[in-house]
Design an enzyme around this catalytic site. Structure first.
Site, PDB file in Angstrom:
ATOM      1  N   ARG A 208     112.662 -26.877 -24.069  1.00 40.81           N
ATOM      2  CA  ARG A 208     113.542 -27.723 -24.877  1.00 40.81           C
ATOM      3  C   ARG A 208     114.928 -27.660 -24.262  1.00 40.81           C
ATOM      4  O   ARG A 208     115.399 -26.586 -23.859  1.00 40.81           O
ATOM      5  CB  ARG A 208     113.605 -27.247 -26.337  1.00 40.81           C
ATOM      6  CG  ARG A 208     112.377 -27.547 -27.176  1.00 40.81           C
ATOM      7  CD  ARG A 208     112.274 -29.044 -27.479  1.00 40.81           C
ATOM      8  NE  ARG A 208     111.225 -29.321 -28.454  1.00 40.81           N
ATOM      9  CZ  ARG A 208     109.964 -29.543 -28.153  1.00 40.81           C
ATOM     10  NH1 ARG A 208     109.571 -29.477 -26.889  1.00 40.81           N
ATOM     11  NH2 ARG A 208     109.081 -29.817 -29.089  1.00 40.81           N
TER      12      ARG A 208
ATOM     13  N   GLU B 131     116.670 -38.038 -26.269  1.00 40.49           N
ATOM     14  CA  GLU B 131     115.407 -38.644 -25.858  1.00 40.49           C
ATOM     15  C   GLU B 131     115.108 -39.841 -26.751  1.00 40.49           C
ATOM     16  O   GLU B 131     115.274 -39.749 -27.970  1.00 40.49           O
ATOM     17  CB  GLU B 131     114.272 -37.613 -25.942  1.00 40.49           C
ATOM     18  CG  GLU B 131     114.466 -36.418 -25.005  1.00 40.49           C
ATOM     19  CD  GLU B 131     113.309 -35.416 -25.076  1.00 40.49           C
ATOM     20  OE1 GLU B 131     112.302 -35.707 -25.773  1.00 40.49           O
ATOM     21  OE2 GLU B 131     113.403 -34.358 -24.457  1.00 40.49           O
TER      22      GLU B 131
ATOM     23  N   HIS C  84     109.381 -36.202 -20.911  1.00 44.09           N
ATOM     24  CA  HIS C  84     108.816 -35.288 -21.911  1.00 44.09           C
ATOM     25  C   HIS C  84     107.302 -35.487 -22.045  1.00 44.09           C
ATOM     26  O   HIS C  84     106.762 -35.683 -23.142  1.00 44.09           O
ATOM     27  CB  HIS C  84     109.492 -35.482 -23.274  1.00 44.09           C
ATOM     28  CG  HIS C  84     109.385 -34.270 -24.153  1.00 44.09           C
ATOM     29  ND1 HIS C  84     110.314 -33.969 -25.130  1.00 44.09           N
ATOM     30  CD2 HIS C  84     108.460 -33.281 -24.214  1.00 44.09           C
ATOM     31  CE1 HIS C  84     109.965 -32.849 -25.750  1.00 44.09           C
ATOM     32  NE2 HIS C  84     108.830 -32.427 -25.205  1.00 44.09           N
TER      33      HIS C  84
END
Length: 338
Positions: free
Chosen positions: A255, A283, A302
């Protein structure tokens, strides 16, 4: 028109589990798990992906459990669910739910929040090495060169991983899996010894290093695998990153929030650290984001967790969370309603 998939629609005596938005890759794997809810709960799944909160709220208004895949639950949506729905259990398709929902607010509303654990250990570990290998061998660039008629690589020769030292920040399930792959590559492996059980080092073969600055300074590759929680948010600081030696590879598939805000961009902007990143402060990442302008780094959207095996295990755990909730039991509970 959005297709709606329902199980046991005639069983109006059963509670309702709603999935108002679903990633296309999850549709078949989670359908395969729905038989576990026979005579336990009805399911209503909308076979499209949307992050429109008004649409989501409307689709779950009469639901008891919300299955979440790939979008954030804002505070406003959480308040709407609390005030205008029956939802008292939210099940996420991931581990780091602190990035996707206000856990304190869910606790205040007495809404159970569940996650999935270790479903993507191999998926994320493999993606870590995909990024690492792209940095040292540049296969994407080579492919483009050859297809363009060039038989040379202007970027120079590749780097060999064997014999180099990998420093792991976060020796949990994913970090331990990464350590095993690294050893198979012939790498030397160290890991930050911060509240890590001794058996993790024994199992992974990683050498414990107590000081994070020392780990970073002495590694040829640094890879981050910390979970995000209140204790780890911003735990990797600008001062820590200052110990990266020029040429050290930096990988983050965990993260972005475990790194002090702005610290990584500032360090990478010097242009001497090749990096592979799968997670970001914002994001989806905008094309004009400053991180996209940094040379010598590889970015992916991601996707480290997205493999067929991970989806199968992830959806199994999601449905197990639902079964446990209706049975009055706990399974992967992050926030309890009690």
């Amino acid at each position: 028109m959005t297709e709606i998939y329902e199980t046991q629609p005639e069983r109006t005596d059963l509670p309702l589990v709603a999935m108002p938005s679903v990633l296309k890759s999850m549709i078949d794997p989670i359908k395969a798990q729905f038989p576990a809810l026979k005579d336990v709960a009805r399911v209503r799944m909308f076979e499209e992906f949307t992050s429109d909160e008004d649409v989501i709220a409307e689709r779950v208004a009469d639901a008891d459990v919300l299955l979440v895949g790939g979008y954030h639950i804002s505070d406003d949506l959480l308040r709407t669910l609390n005030e205008h729905s029956h939802v008292k259990c939210i099940v996420f398709c991931g581990t780091g739910v602190a990035s996707y929902i206000n856990l304190d607010l869910a606790r205040e509303f007495k809404i159970r929040v569940c996650n999935a654990e270790h479903y993507g250990d191999h998926a994320v570990a493999e993606h870590t090495f995909a990024l690492m290998l792209e940095l040292v061998r540049r296969t994407g660039q080579l492919d483009a060169n050859v297809k363009a008629g060039s038989w040379s690589w202007a970027g120079g020769d590749g780097l060999q991983l064997a014999g180099r030292r990998l420093g792991i920040i976060g020796l949990g399930g994913i970090g331990s899996t990464v350590a095993g792959i690294a050893r198979a590559f012939g790498m030397k492996v160290s890991a930050w010894n911060s509240h890590v059980p001794a058996e993790h080092f024994e199992r992974s073969g990683a050498e414990p290093v107590n000081d994070l600055n020392e780990l970073i300074a002495n590694s040829d590759v640094v890879s981050v695998h910390l979970p995000l929680n209140n204790a780890t948010r911003g735990i990797v600081t600008a001062e820590n990153l200052a110990h990266l030696q020029p040429g050290t590879l930096f990988i983050n598939t965990a993260r972005s929030e475990v790194i002090e805000s702005g610290a990584l961009l500032a360090r990478l902007s010097k242009g001497d650290i090749p990096a592979g990143l799968d997670v970001f402060d914002h994001e989806p990442l905008a094309a004009d984001d400053a991180i996209c302008k940094v040379p010598g780094i590889v970015l992916t959207p991601h996707v480290g967790w997205r493999t067929d095996g991970a989806f199968k295990e992830l959806t199994r755990q999601m449905i197990q969370c639902v079964v446990a909730y209706f049975a009055g039991k706990d399974y992967n509970v992050v926030v309890s309603e009690r």
